[in-house]
Scaffold this active site. Structure first.
Site, mmCIF file in Angstrom:
data_model
loop_
_atom_site.group_PDB
_atom_site.id
_atom_site.type_symbol
_atom_site.label_atom_id
_atom_site.label_comp_id
_atom_site.label_asym_id
_atom_site.label_seq_id
_atom_site.Cartn_x
_atom_site.Cartn_y
_atom_site.Cartn_z
ATOM 1 N N ARG A 61 2.697 -11.745 -0.240
ATOM 2 C CA ARG A 61 1.743 -11.149 -1.018
ATOM 3 C C ARG A 61 1.215 -12.648 -1.612
ATOM 4 N NH1 ARG A 61 4.851 -6.215 -1.661
ATOM 5 N NH2 ARG A 61 3.459 -4.696 -0.908
ATOM 6 N N ASP A 80 -3.968 -1.032 1.844
ATOM 7 C CA ASP A 80 -5.516 -1.056 1.483
ATOM 8 C C ASP A 80 -5.763 -2.389 0.607
ATOM 9 O OD1 ASP A 80 -3.847 0.207 -0.371
ATOM 10 O OD2 ASP A 80 -5.293 0.796 -1.481
ATOM 11 N N ASP A 125 -0.852 6.789 3.502
ATOM 12 C CA ASP A 125 -1.831 7.144 2.417
ATOM 13 C C ASP A 125 -3.281 6.181 2.757
ATOM 14 O OD1 ASP A 125 -0.852 4.698 1.743
ATOM 15 O OD2 ASP A 125 -0.647 5.222 -0.569
#
Ligand code: ADP
Length: 321
Positions: free
Chosen positions: A72, A103, A130
């Protein structure tokens, strides 16, 4: 187009390696050179790029995790960070970037494209499933099967000791894993963020089943259920009807392991599709598989549209008594 780069970003997902392999080999077959970026966007900012040859991706598709590592990157959220990333792509004369991620990673890719015109293709990779625009995401099938195997084992001990077990699976915002695992494992109840969890009603159903001769039960709960995590739900059930339970939190075990055949195939198709999209000069997009066919959607659809649950699966999740 002469050279492309590939990176894995955000949460890792089993099948990412199969996707990297397909991307690299498709690109090489099409005459492109390929760079692997280490540690996602952070590696792009730090110019941590290595050329990849076909042999560099041998014997990786059966392994979980990602040979490129994932990270990240707070710096990539800034314009300065993205400028450094774009400059490093320019230095290596890279004309296209394939991003395996969720996403969040696609938001980053979209910013890079908007600010620097980088041609980016997103490949949906998250165990949570998702992401709108692909029936399945890379890693979901493996996570479901890993959790299923664990719950089958919990079932044995639940039955032996006549116990109620509450098993928590991943899914902070979505119940896809809980639903499929719960149905596969024959769970008595499946608790997910998308539907209302009614603790008194769950207690009534459990008690009715016990009256009818059932001696053990399994509840599967998604970590993001609105009534709380598995421990909180256990406490609420006990407070409501006095039933004691044991809690098992599966956690990160669901993110690792060898990808299933389905995930390997999906990742291979999508790695190929990403390179094809770059060669077609497609607008920045996410590639997916819908109804068995490769699709392309704008990256923004990944965070502006919400993937719905399968109505039949939701119906079945309310329990076959
Ligand atoms: P995932 O891709 O699995 O959803 P994250 O949400 O952690 O994972 O995102 C991965 C990385 O993508 C972040 O560390 C950051 O570098 C980048 N990213 C996420 N959101 C944004 C954003 N809104 N703008 C720019 N970059 C972002």
């Amino acid at each position: 187009m002469k050279a492309i780069a590939v990176l894995t970003s955000g949460g890792d997902a089993p099948g990412m390696n199969a996707g990297i392999r397909a991307t690299v080999r498709t690109a090489l077959t099409c005459g492109l050179s390929v760079y692997g970026v280490k540690r996602g966007y952070q590696g792009l900012i730090e110019n941590d790029l290595v050329p990849l040859l076909s042999t560099d991706v041998s014997n990786i598709l059966q392994h979980g995790g990602t040979i490129l590592h994932s990270a990240r990157s707070e710096e990539f959220r800034t314009e300065e960070g993205r400028l450094k990333a774009a400059e490093n792509l320019e230095k290596h004369k890279i004309d296209g970037l394939v991003v395996f991620g969720g996403d969040g990673s696609f938001r980053g890719a979209n910013d890079l494209q908007r600010e620097h015109g980088t041609r980016v293709i997103g490949v949906p990779s998250t165990i949570d499933n998702d992401i709108w625009g692909s029936d399945f995401t890379i890693g979901f099938d493996t996570a479901v099967n890993t959790a299923l195997e664990a719950i089958d084992k919990v079932r044995d001990t639940a039955a032996a000791h006549d116990r109620l077990f509450i098993v928590e699976v991943m899914g902070r915002h979505a119940g896809f894993i809980a639903l499929e695992v719960g149905i596969g494992a024959g769970a008595e109840e499946i608790l997910i963020p998308e539907t209302v969890t009614d603790i008194p009603e769950i207690c009534r159903k459990l008690q009715r089943r016990y009256k009818n001769g059932r001696t053990s039960s399994i509840l599967v709960v998604a970590e993001g259920d609105e009534e709380g995590n598995a421990y909180e739900i256990a406490a609420k059930i006990e407070a409501c009807c006095g039933m004691k339970s044991r809690v098992t939190v599966l956690g990160h075990v669901q993110r690792g392991g060898s990808p299933t055949a389905s995930d390997r195939l999906l990742a291979t198709k999508l790695g190929y599709a990403a390179v094809m999209a770059l060669l077609d000069d497609a607008a920045p997009c996410m590639v997916g598989v819908e109804n068995g066919l490769i699709s392309r959607h704008p990256l923004a659809d990944a965070w502006t549209r919400k993937k719905g649950l399968d109505d039949l699966v939701v119906k079945l999740s309310s329990g076959l008594e």
